[in-house]
Design a protein around this motif. Sequence first.
Motif, PDB file in Angstrom:
ATOM      1  N   MET A   1      36.404  25.742  73.795  1.00  0.00           N
ATOM      2  CA  MET A   1      36.881  26.038  72.464  1.00  0.00           C
ATOM      3  C   MET A   1      38.395  26.253  72.528  1.00  0.00           C
ATOM      4  O   MET A   1      38.895  26.957  73.396  1.00  0.00           O
ATOM      5  N   ILE A   2      39.102  25.662  71.612  1.00  0.00           N
ATOM      6  CA  ILE A   2      40.552  25.865  71.498  1.00  0.00           C
ATOM      7  C   ILE A   2      40.785  27.176  70.752  1.00  0.00           C
ATOM      8  O   ILE A   2      40.149  27.434  69.732  1.00  0.00           O
ATOM      9  N   THR A   3      41.670  27.998  71.264  1.00  0.00           N
ATOM     10  CA  THR A   3      41.982  29.275  70.631  1.00  0.00           C
ATOM     11  C   THR A   3      43.458  29.321  70.261  1.00  0.00           C
ATOM     12  O   THR A   3      44.277  28.616  70.851  1.00  0.00           O
ATOM     13  N   ILE A   4      43.757  30.142  69.291  1.00  0.00           N
ATOM     14  CA  ILE A   4      45.143  30.331  68.868  1.00  0.00           C
ATOM     15  C   ILE A   4      45.541  31.746  69.269  1.00  0.00           C
ATOM     16  O   ILE A   4      44.919  32.719  68.846  1.00  0.00           O
ATOM     17  N   CYS A   5      46.552  31.858  70.093  1.00  0.00           N
ATOM     18  CA  CYS A   5      46.958  33.137  70.690  1.00  0.00           C
ATOM     19  C   CYS A   5      47.988  33.860  69.828  1.00  0.00           C
ATOM     20  O   CYS A   5      48.967  34.405  70.330  1.00  0.00           O
ATOM     21  N   GLN A  37      40.787  33.346  64.524  1.00  0.00           N
ATOM     22  CA  GLN A  37      40.052  32.196  65.059  1.00  0.00           C
ATOM     23  C   GLN A  37      39.077  31.615  64.035  1.00  0.00           C
ATOM     24  O   GLN A  37      38.031  31.085  64.386  1.00  0.00           O
ATOM     25  N   LYS A  38      39.414  31.699  62.754  1.00  0.00           N
ATOM     26  CA  LYS A  38      38.548  31.185  61.688  1.00  0.00           C
ATOM     27  C   LYS A  38      38.998  29.810  61.187  1.00  0.00           C
ATOM     28  O   LYS A  38      38.275  29.170  60.448  1.00  0.00           O
ATOM     29  N   ALA A  39      40.175  29.381  61.578  1.00  0.00           N
ATOM     30  CA  ALA A  39      40.687  28.077  61.137  1.00  0.00           C
ATOM     31  C   ALA A  39      39.942  26.965  61.855  1.00  0.00           C
ATOM     32  O   ALA A  39      39.636  27.077  63.039  1.00  0.00           O
ATOM     33  N   ARG A  64      42.558  27.692  75.668  1.00  0.00           N
ATOM     34  CA  ARG A  64      41.216  27.130  75.726  1.00  0.00           C
ATOM     35  C   ARG A  64      40.320  28.086  76.494  1.00  0.00           C
ATOM     36  O   ARG A  64      40.738  28.649  77.499  1.00  0.00           O
ATOM     37  N   ARG A  65      39.119  28.290  75.980  1.00  0.00           N
ATOM     38  CA  ARG A  65      38.148  29.086  76.718  1.00  0.00           C
ATOM     39  C   ARG A  65      36.808  28.384  76.651  1.00  0.00           C
ATOM     40  O   ARG A  65      36.524  27.652  75.698  1.00  0.00           O
ATOM     41  N   ASP A  66      35.992  28.619  77.660  1.00  0.00           N
ATOM     42  CA  ASP A  66      34.673  28.020  77.683  1.00  0.00           C
ATOM     43  C   ASP A  66      33.801  28.663  76.622  1.00  0.00           C
ATOM     44  O   ASP A  66      33.902  29.855  76.357  1.00  0.00           O
ATOM     45  N   GLU A  67      32.920  27.881  76.038  1.00  0.00           N
ATOM     46  CA  GLU A  67      32.031  28.382  74.991  1.00  0.00           C
ATOM     47  C   GLU A  67      31.164  29.531  75.507  1.00  0.00           C
ATOM     48  O   GLU A  67      30.917  30.477  74.796  1.00  0.00           O
TER      49      GLU A  67
END
Length: 70
Positions: A1-5, A37-39, A64-67
């Motif tokens: 999953m792509i994350t926004i920091c 992380q709702k976008a 990025r983090r693993d699901e």
Amino acid sequence: MITICLNELLARRRLSIVELSDRTGIAVRHLELLRDQKAVAVRLRTLDVLCRALNCTPGDLLGRRDEDAG
């Protein structure tokens, strides 16, 4: 999953979401969606504006983090 920091960058720079909104012209609600992380999508223009305001690169803003990592 792509994350926004966004939370991490705001904390490091001691900025509030309202201050970032003032600097970028991006609505607070949209920044909250990114922060929480709702976008589901981010425009390249938005990414560029955020990077300029936070003086960072897209690699600093995105992660990025693993699901399974939760």
